[in-house]
Design an enzyme around this catalytic site. Structure first.
Site, PDB file in Angstrom:
ATOM      1  N   HIS A 158       0.838  -1.194   0.000  1.00 29.67           N
ATOM      2  CA  HIS A 158       0.000   0.000   0.000  1.00 29.67           C
ATOM      3  C   HIS A 158       0.874   1.245   0.000  1.00 29.67           C
ATOM      4  O   HIS A 158       1.796   1.372   0.813  1.00 29.67           O
ATOM      5  CB  HIS A 158      -0.902   0.009   1.244  1.00 29.67           C
ATOM      6  N   SER A 159       0.611   2.173  -0.923  1.00 30.70           N
ATOM      7  CA  SER A 159       1.327   3.438  -1.036  1.00 30.70           C
ATOM      8  C   SER A 159       2.838   3.175  -1.212  1.00 30.70           C
ATOM      9  O   SER A 159       3.234   2.532  -2.180  1.00 30.70           O
ATOM     10  CB  SER A 159       1.033   4.301   0.198  1.00 30.70           C
ATOM     11  N   PHE A 160       3.681   3.634  -0.288  1.00 39.88           N
ATOM     12  CA  PHE A 160       5.109   3.332  -0.356  1.00 39.88           C
ATOM     13  C   PHE A 160       5.343   1.833  -0.459  1.00 39.88           C
ATOM     14  O   PHE A 160       6.252   1.372  -1.172  1.00 39.88           O
ATOM     15  CB  PHE A 160       5.795   3.908   0.887  1.00 39.88           C
ATOM     16  N   GLY A 162       3.577  -0.189  -2.058  1.00 41.40           N
ATOM     17  CA  GLY A 162       3.355  -0.587  -3.446  1.00 41.40           C
ATOM     18  C   GLY A 162       4.609  -0.444  -4.284  1.00 41.40           C
ATOM     19  O   GLY A 162       4.914  -1.284  -5.138  1.00 41.40           O
TER      20      GLY A 162
END
Length: 320
Positions: A158-160, A162
């Site tokens: 998720h986010s970073f 990812g």
């Protein structure tokens, strides 16, 4: 015996009797989340894998009976030792601990086992110094994934997380690991758009704390505790140091399908950026919208888990 098990699983999930063998589970009040619950009950009662995709394709008592007695697709079978057919390695967003995924294993289909990947400097690895270089971090994470050399796996971040999942997918292939079954990322722009326009890691403590407050990923009680923030800031700065210096590789399709999840109200990852991920897929790409903003993973977790299960259980919804 199988019929009784199917009927009981239906009753326990919808808290109602099926009107007939041809009643549609979803028309009777079911949804994607309840379908996962139905799958778990069927697996427990029957002692065998039940593909979630087939529940969606045959959502009647008659259809479920057919699934329960038919041979299983090879991609969803359990191994001879009874271990799950797929391991999902999960990476957290910047500064977070992988403990955020602690209960996912019990909430995913039985054919998937969830293994959070903890980064140095947090959780059970709190005493270790956080790493500020992508190459060193990838080596560290790969060291915890030796099982992936001989067990089918997928990666989620998720986010970073990812960005880490994307780079780890490439790193593992370069190290001779078999290809990931699927890369799944959420709230994460495509790699060539992931580097922040303005750096964050070099802000003053006050500016950095305010930046974290605006992002909403850090609990307010932590932001307001100066003593805790003294311990926490070096770790999250390390993550932002990696992200601020990140330079995406030349766009080359990965040797696996890609699924991208994005928040309907996420201002940090616009829908246009989500589509850019298609360039990194080997041909199978899917995008899913989730209710919420950048942290829908926290606010709409049930919805995300239901869609993750579908993508890992067969061809994802919306696959092209």
């Amino acid at each position: 015996m199988i019929r009784a098990a199917v009927l009981q699983a239906w009753r326990d999930t919808l808290e109602a009797e099926p009107a007939s063998d041809d009643e549609n589970f979803f028309e009777a009040g079911g949804n994607s989340i309840l379908a996962v619950a139905l799958q778990r009950r069927l697996v427990k009662a029957l002692g065998r894998a039940v593909p979630l995709r087939q529940i969606h394709e045959h959502p009647t008592v008659a259809g479920l009976l057919g699934i329960s007695t038919a041979g299983l697709p090879s991609g969803r079978e359990r191994t001879a030792g009874g271990s799950p057919a797929l391991t999902l390695y999960c990476l957290p967003y910047a500064g977070a601990s992988a403990r955020m995924y602690a209960d996912w294993d019990s909430r995913m289909p039985s054919s998937v086992t969830v293994k959070p990947l903890e980064l140095p400097g947090r959780g059970a690895r709190w005493s270790e110094p956080a790493l500020t270089g992508m190459a060193a971090l990838l080596e560290d994470l790969a060291g915890a994934m030796d099982e992936a050399r001989h067990t089918p796996y997928a990666l989620f971040g998720h986010s970073f997380g990812g960005v880490l999942a994307f780079e780890l997918t490439r790193h593992l292939t370069d190290r001779g690991f078999p290809a990931s079954r699927r890369l799944l990322v959420s709230a994460c722009p495509a790699p060539h758009e992931a580097t922040p326009v303005e750096t964050n890691h070099d802000l003053s403590d006050e500016e950095f704390t305010e930046r974290l407050r605006k992002l909403r990923g850090t609990p307010e009680e932590l932001l307001e505790n100066e003593e805790l923030m003294e311990l926490y800031l070096p770790t999250i700065r390390a993550d932002y140091t990696i992200l601020d210096h990140y330079r995406a590789p030349r766009i080359t399709p990965l040797n696996c399908p890609v699924s991208v999840f994005h928040g309907a109200d996420d201002q940090d990852v616009p829908e246009a950026s989500v589509g850019e991920w298609a360039q990194y897929s080997n041909g199978s790409f899917a995008a899913e919208e989730i209710t919420g903003d950048h942290f829908f993973l926290r606010d709409s977790e049930d919805e995300l888990l239901a869609k993750l299960a579908l993508h890992l259980g067969g061809e994802p919804a919306g696959d092209e």
